[in-house]
Design an enzyme around this catalytic site. Structure first.
Site: not given
Ligand code: S3P
Length: 427
Positions: A344, A386, A313
């Protein structure tokens, strides 16, 4: 809302960022699945977590504000009431994917919807493993939401996920808690492990061997007290801004430093940024500390492989750091950026181009040569919090004014972000 950003001379002072978004979602969901009461402190006030809260309330879970804490009265694994209408996850992928794991095991039908951005994001990544567990989920053509989840009794599986994703892992483990037997997930690299740590705090044993995690169902969660650490993903914008803007010094109080999330610190330190950790604490197995950051000269770096899930992120704001760092920065193995709140990589390409900067993009990343000079421009957030906040940081370093359209999406993860930035700014 259009937000105008003008350059500043320095950023100085101290700030608390909102509670961690991933930990906040989980504390509400696990509290709802538990027996007894869960008391949560420093829950993130942003919109994504608000969607999780309101979905749980529509499932009959009592959630109340009590001074500085939020209280969740646990319903138990199978204590939810069937929802009267469809459940709106808004912009939140975590809400939709984790709630799908819970709802697939309930003895009723539910419908999960999302906003325009979430309605384009891939859901087959959870529909496939849940289907292997026996779930019946109807999606739109292409595997997008709305999802109609026909809840039923599920069977445990060992799922080998093609993507390192905490959302996929957590979805399958949450479904697994409701089954008879061991549910395991193996991922290609370790993704954030908040689910594993928090399940233990709720009294559920979790086994981990390399990148395989397993739980034994049916599980019994017992209500507990959770202190949510500051969100390192929210801190990232301030870390990068303070390291780039001369004469800056910031203290960011009690930021979560879970090693599966702190890749941003590894990379910024490797780029030459001075960040120290003070007043360390560990609450409920989630380490946290104050971060003190001072401006410095950054140099380019390579960000790839197993590090990507630890900072996925933070890549938009790392791209901004790369624009002002000396030399080449390369990001690869980050194809997941294509399926976040927006694509992104494309958003970075467009907005950097509009500011007169240069970026070479690939399917799974990009290359940036720095340092570059940016000129303020009219940009879009693409309704991605973001992207909005990363380009607010870029605007602080650009010549002239930067106007970010639809900038209010920052509220998804950091209500008051622009006010916090202004309060630290010296012009
Ligand atoms: C998150 C996991 C991430 C992240 C998202 C929040 C979570 O996604 O990008 O903002 O809380 O498990 P991915 O697990 O799909 O990469």
């Amino acid at each position: 809302m259009d937000k105008t950003i003008t350059p500043v001379r320095s950023l100085r002072g101290s700030i608390s960022v909102p509670g961690d978004k991933s930990v906040s979602h989980r504390s509400l969901m696990f509290g709802a699945l538990a027996e007894g009461e869960t008391v949560i402190r420093n829950l993130m006030p942003g919109k994504d977590v608000g969607n999780t809260r309101s979905i749980l309330q529509q499932l009959g879970v009592r959630i109340t504000d009590d001074g500085d804490a939020v209280r969740v009265r646990g319903a138990g694994l199978f204590g939810f009431s069937p929802p009267e209408k469809s459940l709106d996850a808004g912009n939140s992928g975590t809400t939709m994917r984790l709630m799908s794991g819970i709802l697939a095991a309930q003895p009723f039908v539910s419908i999960l919807t999302g906003d325009e951005s979430l309605s384009k994001r891939p859901m087959n990544r959870i529909i496939i493993p849940l289907g292997q567990m026996g779930a019946i989920i109807d999606a739109q053509p292409g595997g997008t939401c709305p999802l109609t989840i026909h809840g039923r009794t599920l069977s445990p599986i060992h799922y080998h996920s093609p993507v390192a994703s905490a959302q996929i892992k957590s979805c399958v483990l949450l479904a697994g808690l409701h089954t008879e037997g061991i549910t395991a997930v193996t991922e290609p690299a370790l993704s954030r492990d908040h689910t594993e740590r928090m399940l233990k705090a709720f009294g559920v044993p979790v086994k981990r061997e390399n990148t395989t995690v397993s739980v034994q169902g049916p599980a019994k969660l017992t209500g507990t007290e959770i202190m949510v650490p500051g969100d390192i993903s929210a801190a990232a914008f301030f870390l990068v801004a303070a390291s780039l803007i001369p004469s800056s010094e910031l203290r960011i109080r009690q930021v979560g430093l879970n090693p599966t999330r702190s890749g941003i610190l590894t990379v910024l330190r490797r780029m030459g940024c001075e960040i120290t950790e003070e007043n360390p604490q560990s609450v409920g197995d989630e380490p946290m500390a104050d971060l003190v950051v001072r401006s410095g000269r950054l140099s380019g770096t390579v960000i790839e492989g197993d590090l990507i899930p630890q900072l996925v992120d933070e890549i938009p704001v790392l791209a901004v750091a790369a624009l002002f760092a000396e030399g080449e920065t390369i990001v690869k193995d980050a194809k997941e950026l294509r399926v976040k709140e927006t694509d992104r990589i494309r958003a970075l390409e467009t907005n950097i181009g509009l500011m007169g900067g240069r970026i070479e993009t690939f399917e799974d990343g990009f290359r940036i040569m720095g340092p570059q000079k940016l000129t303020g421009a009219g940009l879009d957030s693409y309704w991605d919090h973001r992207i909005a906040m990363a380009f607010a940081v870029a605007g602080l370093m650009a010549r002239g004014q930067t106007v970010i359209r639809r900038a209010e999406c920052a509220e998804i993860s950091h209500p008051g972000f622009y006010e916090d930035l202004e309060a630290l700014s010296h012009v």
